[in-house]
Design an enzyme around this catalytic site. Structure first.
Site, PDB file in Angstrom:
ATOM      1  CE  LYS A  78      34.150  36.234  46.623  1.00  0.00           C
ATOM      2  NZ  LYS A  78      35.234  37.139  46.139  1.00  0.00           N
ATOM      3  N   GLY A 178      34.798  54.777  37.660  1.00  0.00           N
ATOM      4  CA  GLY A 178      35.534  54.314  38.827  1.00  0.00           C
ATOM      5  C   GLY A 178      37.002  54.655  38.731  1.00  0.00           C
ATOM      6  N   GLY A 180      39.244  54.200  41.437  1.00  0.00           N
ATOM      7  CA  GLY A 180      39.997  53.592  42.527  1.00  0.00           C
ATOM      8  C   GLY A 180      41.334  53.089  42.021  1.00  0.00           C
TER       9      GLY A 180
END
Length: 358
Positions: A78, A178, A180
């Site tokens: 990451k 959620g 999205g």
């Protein structure tokens, strides 16, 4: 905990810091036993450097486990750019990061994450070929949200099969947290199958959109945990399964696309004690990772969908292991990841002994 103690405790191979003009970035490579480490580039206005470091350490380890369980020949990593993506992002900053990634010799492959998108990956690709998540016009796979949703739905079907003995998503009800892009894809599929779907989101406009478009029923942001629905589908924030919420859940299954849904692994055990089946998030939300990984060998959507469909079998195997060994599904998933890393690591180990004579 000191930095080297953290690396040792979590098994990280490498952490690198990079500063150039306005760019301040940190990259954590957790594990490359299975292959080069792939991970998202996150851009966020962290309060301090330690927050950025802790974020990439935590998330990179999760990527290792996600790639391992998904059957990919990749490790986990990451990256974090410290800055506001709305105001601090520039071409020069992204190309500087691309150059730095290229200097790592292929150990790290970057893709999109919070605060970055396909346009940013294409800018970075001006300096390195170790980037995926490009636009389809550049041979990439485009918006990853659809593939995350598709994988999550395979995981939901596997959960229904284990809990109820069928895979018909239209026969049960859902509380989706959620709305999205990924959440909307999931809501659309569930609604079109005839399921009753309750939704909540901090964004009231998105809630209104899915209510008007798909016939979902809106509930309050904090009321989603109290909904009497068969499946709770977290598609937004992490740590939503915690001491305050677990007692309120009325569901039979928790299966969603959000990362790090459990505040700690203890809550996975607690769900099992309460008779709630938990589909480990890093297993069922791996569709986007599987999809972008397909770009590495020349992107093909059919191949990506075929590999994502295997999430159903993987989740089924995890539930079977958990039941057979009397452990939580989360522990079974972790063991599966660790076993694959261990066994393939032996395959990749140098051969020992003298060469054979003929």
């Amino acid at each position: 905990m000191q930095i080297f103690d953290q690396l040792t405790a979590q098994g990280h191979e490498q952490v690198v810091l990079f500063s150039h003009d306005d760019l301040k970035a940190v990259i954590a490579v957790h594990n490359t036993v299975l292959g080069p480490a792939l991970g998202g580039v996150r851009m966020w206005p962290y309060a301090n450097d330690d927050d950025a470091l802790n974020d990439v350490l935590r998330l990179s380890r999760g990527m290792t486990y996600k790639a391992a369980v998904a059957g990919l020949n990749l490790g986990g990593a990451k990256a974090a750019i410290i800055g506001d993506p709305e105001n601090d992002k520039t071409e020069a900053l992204l190309r500087s990061l691309g150059r730095f990634i290229h200097s790592l010799g292929g150990r790290f492959i970057a893709t999109t994450d919070i605060g970055t998108n396909a346009d940013d990956m294409e800018t970075m690709a001006e300096e390195t070929d170790r980037v995926v998540g490009l636009h389809s016009s550049r041979g990439g796979s485009g918006d990853p949200s659809l593939f995350t949703a598709v994988g999550t739905l395979h995981g939901i079907r596997a959960s229904l099969n284990h809990k109820f003995g069928h895979t018909n998503i239209g026969e049960v009800s859902y509380a989706v947290q959620g709305t999205g892009k990924t959440g909307e894809h999931i809501i659309r599929t569930l609604s079109e199958a005839g399921a009753k779907v309750f939704v909540s989101d901090i964004n009231h406009q998105r809630v209104a959109h899915v209510v008007d478009t798909f016939g979902a029923e809106a509930v309050g942001l904090n009321d989603i945990y109290d909904v009497d629905a068969n499946v709770f589908v977290p598609c937004a924030l992490g740590s939503v399964i915690n001491e305050e919420t677990v007692e309120r859940l009325k569901c039979d299954v928790v299966a969603g696309s959000a990362n790090y849904q459990l505040e700690s692994s203890d809550w996975g055990i607690e769900l099992e004690k309460r008779g709630i089946l938990y589909a480990p998030d890093f297993v069922i939300n791996a569709g986007d990772l599987i999809n972008v990984a397909t770009e590495l060998n020349g992107y093909n959507a059919d191949r990506a969908h075929a590999r994502i469909a295997r999430i159903f079998d993987t989740v089924t195997r995890i539930f079977d292991i958990a039941e057979r060994e009397s452990i939580s599904a989360l522990e079974a998933a972790n063991r599966m990841a660790e076993e694959r890393i261990r066994t393939i690591g032996r395959v990749h180990a140098p051969f020992s002994g003298a060469p054979a004579r003929y």
